[in-house]
Design a protein around this motif. Structure first.
Motif: not given
Length: 67
Positions: A1-4, A6-11, A53-61
């Motif tokens: 539950m903690i991970q969920r 954290r993922t929403k703010p990260a996204q 940087r933009l491509r890195e973030l897109q890959n992370i997403r």
């Protein structure tokens, strides 16, 4: 539950950062269009760094969505 939680703010952060970098990239692209023959190497460098940087973030997403 903690991970969920954290993922929403990260996204959300990644999406906001992608929007910001896309706007920056558009500004730099416009700046490069109006550059004379001598060129503005700082603008080119900033453009390439921002695009990276933009491509890195897109890959992370993508990886976050697949994981």
């Amino acid at each position: 539950m903690i991970q969920r939680k954290r993922t929403k703010p990260a996204q959300w952060y990644i999406e906001q950062r992608i929007d910001y970098l896309t706007a920056q990239l558009d500004k730099l692209r416009d700046m490069l269009k109006s550059v004379d023959e001598n060129g503005n190497f700082e603008a080119v460098k900033d453009f390439l760094e921002t695009r990276g940087r933009l491509r890195e973030l897109q890959n992370i997403r993508e990886h976050m969505n697949n994981w």
